[in-house]
Structures are given as C-alpha cells and as structure tokens.
Design an enzyme around this catalytic site. Structure first.
Site, PDB file in Angstrom:
ATOM      1  N   TYR A   1       0.855  -1.192   0.000  1.00 26.34           N
ATOM      2  CA  TYR A   1       0.000   0.000   0.000  1.00 26.34           C
ATOM      3  C   TYR A   1       0.887   1.236   0.000  1.00 26.34           C
ATOM      4  O   TYR A   1       1.419   1.639   1.031  1.00 26.34           O
ATOM      5  CB  TYR A   1      -0.947   0.012   1.199  1.00 26.34           C
ATOM      6  CG  TYR A   1      -1.946  -1.132   1.240  1.00 26.34           C
ATOM      7  CD1 TYR A   1      -2.170  -1.932   0.120  1.00 26.34           C
ATOM      8  CD2 TYR A   1      -2.671  -1.413   2.386  1.00 26.34           C
ATOM      9  CE1 TYR A   1      -3.078  -2.981   0.153  1.00 26.34           C
ATOM     10  CE2 TYR A   1      -3.589  -2.465   2.425  1.00 26.34           C
ATOM     11  CZ  TYR A   1      -3.780  -3.241   1.309  1.00 26.34           C
ATOM     12  OH  TYR A   1      -4.684  -4.285   1.346  1.00 26.34           O
TER      13      TYR A   1
ATOM     14  N   PRO B   1     -15.539  -4.475   2.004  1.00 23.96           N
ATOM     15  CA  PRO B   1     -16.806  -4.726   2.711  1.00 23.96           C
ATOM     16  C   PRO B   1     -17.936  -3.836   2.217  1.00 23.96           C
ATOM     17  O   PRO B   1     -19.105  -4.184   2.343  1.00 23.96           O
ATOM     18  CB  PRO B   1     -16.464  -4.415   4.171  1.00 23.96           C
ATOM     19  CG  PRO B   1     -15.268  -3.511   4.115  1.00 23.96           C
ATOM     20  CD  PRO B   1     -14.494  -3.955   2.900  1.00 23.96           C
ATOM     21  N   LEU B   2     -17.567  -2.690   1.615  1.00 19.02           N
ATOM     22  CA  LEU B   2     -18.593  -1.805   1.038  1.00 19.02           C
ATOM     23  C   LEU B   2     -18.614  -1.964  -0.481  1.00 19.02           C
ATOM     24  O   LEU B   2     -19.224  -1.156  -1.188  1.00 19.02           O
ATOM     25  CB  LEU B   2     -18.301  -0.339   1.398  1.00 19.02           C
ATOM     26  CG  LEU B   2     -18.119  -0.042   2.896  1.00 19.02           C
ATOM     27  CD1 LEU B   2     -17.669   1.398   3.113  1.00 19.02           C
ATOM     28  CD2 LEU B   2     -19.424  -0.302   3.643  1.00 19.02           C
ATOM     29  N   GLY B   3     -17.914  -2.989  -0.980  1.00 23.02           N
ATOM     30  CA  GLY B   3     -17.816  -3.152  -2.435  1.00 23.02           C
ATOM     31  C   GLY B   3     -17.222  -1.907  -3.068  1.00 23.02           C
ATOM     32  O   GLY B   3     -17.588  -1.530  -4.165  1.00 23.02           O
TER      33      GLY B   3
ATOM     34  N   LEU C   1     -23.442  -0.063  -1.690  1.00 22.58           N
ATOM     35  CA  LEU C   1     -24.289   0.952  -1.051  1.00 22.58           C
ATOM     36  C   LEU C   1     -25.397   1.424  -1.983  1.00 22.58           C
ATOM     37  O   LEU C   1     -26.243   2.217  -1.603  1.00 22.58           O
ATOM     38  CB  LEU C   1     -23.433   2.158  -0.628  1.00 22.58           C
ATOM     39  CG  LEU C   1     -22.127   1.819   0.086  1.00 22.58           C
ATOM     40  CD1 LEU C   1     -21.381   3.081   0.469  1.00 22.58           C
ATOM     41  CD2 LEU C   1     -22.403   0.968   1.321  1.00 22.58           C
TER      42      LEU C   1
HETATM   43  N1  NAP Z   1      -6.400  -8.566   0.813  1.00 28.61           N
HETATM   44  C1  NAP Z   1      -6.632  -7.905  -0.282  1.00 28.61           C
HETATM   45  O1  NAP Z   1      -6.329  -8.362  -1.391  1.00 28.61           O
HETATM   46  C2  NAP Z   1      -7.285  -6.557  -0.198  1.00 28.61           C
HETATM   47  C3  NAP Z   1      -7.741  -5.899  -1.347  1.00 28.61           C
HETATM   48  C4  NAP Z   1      -8.354  -4.650  -1.202  1.00 28.61           C
HETATM   49  C5  NAP Z   1      -8.496  -4.103   0.062  1.00 28.61           C
HETATM   50  N2  NAP Z   1      -8.021  -4.765   1.167  1.00 28.61           N
HETATM   51  C6  NAP Z   1      -8.183  -4.213   2.530  1.00 28.61           C
HETATM   52  O2  NAP Z   1      -9.559  -4.021   2.751  1.00 28.61           O
HETATM   53  C7  NAP Z   1      -9.806  -2.682   3.171  1.00 28.61           C
HETATM   54  C8  NAP Z   1     -11.150  -2.239   2.686  1.00 28.61           C
HETATM   55  O3  NAP Z   1     -11.200  -2.270   1.263  1.00 28.61           O
HETATM   56  P1  NAP Z   1     -11.458  -0.967   0.405  1.00 28.61           P
HETATM   57  O4  NAP Z   1     -11.019   0.237   1.147  1.00 28.61           O
HETATM   58  O5  NAP Z   1     -10.856  -1.198  -0.934  1.00 28.61           O
HETATM   59  O6  NAP Z   1     -13.006  -1.048   0.127  1.00 28.61           O
HETATM   60  P2  NAP Z   1     -14.322  -0.650   0.958  1.00 28.61           P
HETATM   61  O7  NAP Z   1     -14.032  -0.504   2.396  1.00 28.61           O
HETATM   62  O8  NAP Z   1     -15.379  -1.581   0.513  1.00 28.61           O
HETATM   63  O9  NAP Z   1     -14.691   0.744   0.309  1.00 28.61           O
HETATM   64  C9  NAP Z   1     -13.904   1.852   0.424  1.00 28.61           C
HETATM   65  C10 NAP Z   1     -14.476   2.858  -0.569  1.00 28.61           C
HETATM   66  O10 NAP Z   1     -15.776   3.213  -0.145  1.00 28.61           O
HETATM   67  C11 NAP Z   1     -15.796   4.602   0.185  1.00 28.61           C
HETATM   68  N3  NAP Z   1     -16.450   4.747   1.488  1.00 28.61           N
HETATM   69  C12 NAP Z   1     -15.984   4.393   2.714  1.00 28.61           C
HETATM   70  N4  NAP Z   1     -16.870   4.687   3.673  1.00 28.61           N
HETATM   71  C13 NAP Z   1     -17.935   5.248   3.040  1.00 28.61           C
HETATM   72  C14 NAP Z   1     -19.160   5.776   3.478  1.00 28.61           C
HETATM   73  N5  NAP Z   1     -19.480   5.775   4.774  1.00 28.61           N
HETATM   74  N6  NAP Z   1     -20.016   6.275   2.558  1.00 28.61           N
HETATM   75  C15 NAP Z   1     -19.706   6.292   1.247  1.00 28.61           C
HETATM   76  N7  NAP Z   1     -18.548   5.803   0.754  1.00 28.61           N
HETATM   77  C16 NAP Z   1     -17.670   5.292   1.639  1.00 28.61           C
HETATM   78  C17 NAP Z   1     -14.362   5.068   0.271  1.00 28.61           C
HETATM   79  O11 NAP Z   1     -14.229   6.385  -0.195  1.00 28.61           O
HETATM   80  P3  NAP Z   1     -13.731   7.568   0.811  1.00 28.61           P
HETATM   81  O12 NAP Z   1     -12.270   7.398   0.966  1.00 28.61           O
HETATM   82  O13 NAP Z   1     -14.136   8.794   0.086  1.00 28.61           O
HETATM   83  O14 NAP Z   1     -14.487   7.379   2.094  1.00 28.61           O
HETATM   84  C18 NAP Z   1     -13.665   4.107  -0.662  1.00 28.61           C
HETATM   85  O15 NAP Z   1     -13.738   4.572  -2.001  1.00 28.61           O
HETATM   86  C19 NAP Z   1      -8.622  -1.899   2.591  1.00 28.61           C
HETATM   87  O16 NAP Z   1      -8.424  -0.676   3.276  1.00 28.61           O
HETATM   88  C20 NAP Z   1      -7.495  -2.877   2.774  1.00 28.61           C
HETATM   89  O17 NAP Z   1      -7.007  -2.800   4.105  1.00 28.61           O
HETATM   90  C21 NAP Z   1      -7.435  -5.975   1.050  1.00 28.61           C
END
Ligand code: NAP
Length: 278
Positions: free
Chosen positions: A54, A200-202, A207
């Site tokens: 990251y 988790p939020l896709g 949403l």
């Molecule tokens: N193991 C793996 O291969 C892998 C791959 C991907 C991710 N991950 C881990 O999983 C974590 C979560 O994944 P992610 O961050 O990609 O996806 P996510 O949590 O599903 O979604 C994050 C996205 O949703 C938006 N968001 C967050 N809270 C929100 C809200 N309350 N209302 C509206 N939009 C919202 C964020 O934008 P804003 O920044 O504008 O809030 C961001 O664009 C990562 O941080 C990482 O640690 C692991």
C-alpha cells in the site's frame, strides 16, 4: 473477537486508502492522513489492516508516524506477497526469499520487533503454496511473527496452510453484492477463526442497492452502516475492515457496530445478493 491470543473489536480499519490515488505514493495531506489513523483508533477500531504494497510502504509508515509507540490494545495486521512495479500493477511474489525481505521491511517501517498478524497477501501461482506458507511458519518460529493470516485463498488452501502453521484469519473479498467466498467464510466459522471481508462496502458499490437504501432510510442510518451491520450479523467470525480517507465516512462507518438489523431486514438483504465479481 479473538485473533489467536489477541482480542480486538469486531469492526477493524482498512488502512489502504490513506495513501495517494491508486494506493500509490503519499497522500495529498499527510497530516490529515495521520489524524484519520489516530481517530480510527479513538473510535474503537483496534485492528488495523495494512500491507507493504500500500503506497508501497506509505500506509505502514503513516501508521507508525501516527501511532508509535502503539497503544497496547492496537493490533496491526500487515501483509506481504505483492509488489508494485508501477501505480497500476499489483504482482504476486510469494517466494520465500521475497517474503523474508518483505517482513523485515514491514518490521522496520512499523518499528516493531514482531508483527502481531502477518498475512500472506495472495498465493503466487509460480511458487508452491506450501513453500510460501512454510516461509511464514519459519519466521513465526524465529519470533518475527506472532500469528499468521492468509488472504485471497480457497478453502482447500486454508486446509493446506493449517497443516503447516496455525492460521488465525482469512481475508477474502466479500460484501453484500459479492459472496463468492461463502465457502471460505463457512470454513472459518467451523474453525472459529476470523474472516476479514475486504471490499466490505464493495468500494461503494454495495451501497447502491434499493434494499440497502430503503432499509437505511427507515432506520435513519446510512447505506454504509446497513452494509456493515449486515456483515456483522452474517457471522460471528466476521471482522470487516472498511477503508476510507475521510473522517466523516470513518465516523459514519464506526457507528455501524451499534446498528442492529431485524430478522426481516436481514432476510431482505440476503435476497438481493448480486454475486458479482470473483
Ligand atoms: N487482501 C486484499 O487483497 C485486499 C484488497 C483490497 C483491500 N483490502 C483491505 O480491505 C480494506 C477495505 O477495502 P477498500 O477500502 O478497498 O473497500 P471498501 O471498504 O469496501 O470501500 C472503500 C471505498 O468506499 C468509500 N467509502 C468508505 N466509507 C464510506 C461511506 N461511509 N459512505 C460512502 N462511501 C464510503 C471510500 O471512499 P472515501 O475514501 O471517500 O471514504 C472508498 O472509495 C482496505 O483498506 C485494505 O485494508 C485488502
């Protein structure tokens, strides 16, 4: 919930989004990113998920700058096994020699002598899976890793890894719209180990559905809170790690831990499953 001998709250924090755009380089405002990390801990997110890839290195460095010396309740779960030749590429490298170097780099950047949870970011098709996991088992024996976790694995790979070293968690993609890894979640439940759904939020997609929006409006909650509350209700082993670069979204997401969905709401959400993606 527990990760081996560690206890954490059920809503973790995904620290991928504190980097620059495309999870590449420094964020525009480093001070704001560090404030976000501190706020995440203050709000009770005491499992931080990160990875050497990251940034690369940026998320781990910011966590150390924001929170070291770490509060004793904070558990940092990092990962190794992916490399970033440029901002658009995420390539697998789970050769034992790479994992050894990656772990040493994470220890240095996080200013730790031992990583609480070290996760194999993804199996590498060019390397026998047992060799990658065996390298993590060796580093655990050497005292550099407290607990081993896996990411992006099948139920069979989880079984194979458990024959080599105790596994405390699996991190696979999972959300309302994409439940492809239901079998891995089931395996985690049977074993009593944590399942960390990434996306988790896709990444915002989960949403958009009508059911999520309707339920959110009725409960005076937000769609993200409904999506996270659904995950928490789905399994006692579920440990979501929502990611955000915004304090407002962070505060909104952390309140999801207190939202209880009725049986009817859960049934309605179960029906709207999209099963998109892989
Ligand atoms: N193991 C793996 O291969 C892998 C791959 C991907 C991710 N991950 C881990 O999983 C974590 C979560 O994944 P992610 O961050 O990609 O996806 P996510 O949590 O599903 O979604 C994050 C996205 O949703 C938006 N968001 C967050 N809270 C929100 C809200 N309350 N209302 C509206 N939009 C919202 C964020 O934008 P804003 O920044 O504008 O809030 C961001 O664009 C990562 O941080 C990482 O640690 C692991």
């Amino acid at each position: 919930m527990t990760l081996g001998d560690l206890t954490v709250n059920r809503l973790g924090f995904g620290a991928m989004r504190v980097c620059g755009p495309d999870v590449w380089g420094e964020p525009a405002d480093r001070a704001a990113a560090k404030r976000l990390l501190v706020r995440a801990f203050e709000l009770g997110h005491n499992l931080f998920d990160t990875a050497d890839s990251y940034g690369p290195h940026v998320s781990e460095r910011l966590i150390a700058e924001a929170l070291h010396p770490y509060p004793k309740e904070l558990v940092i779960a990092t990962k190794g096994g992916l490399v970033r030749p440029d901002r658009h590429r995420w390539e697998r490298d789970a050769r034992p020699e790479h994992l050894r170097r990656a772990l040493d780099g994470s220890l240095k950047r996080l200013r730790l002598e031992r990583i609480d949870v070290y996760q194999l970011h993804a199996p590498d098709p060019k390397v026998p899976f047992a060799e990658s996991v065996g390298a993590l088992a060796d580093m655990r024996r050497a005292g550099k890793i407290r607990h081993v976790g896996l990411s992006n694995v099948s139920a069979q790979q989880l079984d194979e890894a458990r024959r080599i070293v105790p596994i405390v968690s699996v991190q696979n993609r999972y959300n309302l719209e994409d439940r492809t890894h239901e079998d891995v979640l089931d395996a985690c439940e049977k074993l009593g180990i944590a399942f960390l759904p990434w996306y988790p939020l896709g990444a915002g997609e989960a949403l958009q559905s009508k059911a999520v929006r309707t339920i959110a409006a009725r409960l005076r909650a937000t769609p993200s809170q409904v999506a996270l509350a659904w995950l928490l209700a789905k399994s006692p082993m579920m440990l979501p790690i929502p990611g955000t670069g915004s304090i407002a979204h962070l505060e909104e997401n952390s309140a999801a831990a207190a939202l209880t969905l009725s049986r009817e709401d859960l049934a309605q959400l179960a029906l709207q499953k999209g099963n998109a993606g892989v």
